[in-house]
Design a protein around this motif. Structure first.
Motif, PDB file in Angstrom:
ATOM      1  N   ARG A 126      25.488 -30.786  82.983  1.00  0.00           N
ATOM      2  CA  ARG A 126      26.346 -30.099  83.952  1.00  0.00           C
ATOM      3  C   ARG A 126      25.499 -29.444  85.053  1.00  0.00           C
ATOM      4  NH1 ARG A 126      29.522 -28.002  80.717  1.00  0.00           N
ATOM      5  NH2 ARG A 126      28.225 -26.234  80.111  1.00  0.00           N
ATOM      6  N   THR A 127      24.409 -28.786  84.676  1.00  0.00           N
ATOM      7  CA  THR A 127      23.527 -28.141  85.653  1.00  0.00           C
ATOM      8  C   THR A 127      22.902 -29.164  86.588  1.00  0.00           C
ATOM      9  OG1 THR A 127      23.058 -26.334  84.119  1.00  0.00           O
ATOM     10  CG2 THR A 127      21.472 -26.698  85.899  1.00  0.00           C
ATOM     11  N   GLU A 156      25.518 -30.349  89.064  1.00  0.00           N
ATOM     12  CA  GLU A 156      25.822 -29.327  90.051  1.00  0.00           C
ATOM     13  C   GLU A 156      24.726 -29.252  91.109  1.00  0.00           C
ATOM     14  OE1 GLU A 156      26.380 -25.755  87.796  1.00  0.00           O
ATOM     15  OE2 GLU A 156      28.389 -26.338  87.143  1.00  0.00           O
ATOM     16  N   ALA A 165      26.071 -28.912  72.753  1.00  0.00           N
ATOM     17  CA  ALA A 165      26.372 -27.885  73.755  1.00  0.00           C
ATOM     18  C   ALA A 165      25.218 -27.715  74.738  1.00  0.00           C
ATOM     19  CB  ALA A 165      26.676 -26.555  73.070  1.00  0.00           C
ATOM     20  N   ALA A 166      23.991 -27.685  74.245  1.00  0.00           N
ATOM     21  CA  ALA A 166      22.828 -27.546  75.122  1.00  0.00           C
ATOM     22  C   ALA A 166      22.673 -28.775  76.009  1.00  0.00           C
ATOM     23  CB  ALA A 166      21.565 -27.314  74.297  1.00  0.00           C
ATOM     24  N   ASP A 169      25.268 -28.581  78.737  1.00  0.00           N
ATOM     25  CA  ASP A 169      24.861 -27.591  79.743  1.00  0.00           C
ATOM     26  C   ASP A 169      23.816 -28.166  80.689  1.00  0.00           C
ATOM     27  OD1 ASP A 169      26.584 -25.665  78.744  1.00  0.00           O
ATOM     28  OD2 ASP A 169      25.017 -24.612  77.613  1.00  0.00           O
ATOM     29  N   LEU A 170      22.835 -28.880  80.148  1.00  0.00           N
ATOM     30  CA  LEU A 170      21.800 -29.489  80.981  1.00  0.00           C
ATOM     31  C   LEU A 170      22.399 -30.513  81.932  1.00  0.00           C
ATOM     32  CD1 LEU A 170      18.849 -29.996  81.789  1.00  0.00           C
ATOM     33  CD2 LEU A 170      18.761 -31.682  79.930  1.00  0.00           C
TER      34      LEU A 170
END
Length: 68
Positions: free
Chosen positions: A59-60, A63, A52-53, A56-57
């Protein structure tokens, strides 16, 4: 979890890696664990995180790349 041999076939180099040694290698060796290391020093530090972490990284970073 035991340390991962640097030459292990479990490691995957980033597809965004340019020429040279400044690349990220990623491995998932046990459920719930993502391992990261630098290709320039594969026997050095190994960072362990959760899927999950890691997601998130990634995906960030994606973006920020598309938004400037």
């Amino acid at each position: 979890m035991a340390d991962v041999p640097a030459g292990s076939s479990s490691w995957q180099k980033s597809s965004y890696c340019a020429q040279g040694e400044a690349c990220v290698n990623v491995a998932t060796l046990a459920p719930g664990t993502v391992c990261l290391t630098e290709s320039g020093d594969p026997t050095g530090a190994i960072l362990r995180t959760t899927p999950a972490a890691w997601a998130d990284l990634v995906r960030t970073l994606k973006e920020r790349r598309t938004h400037g």
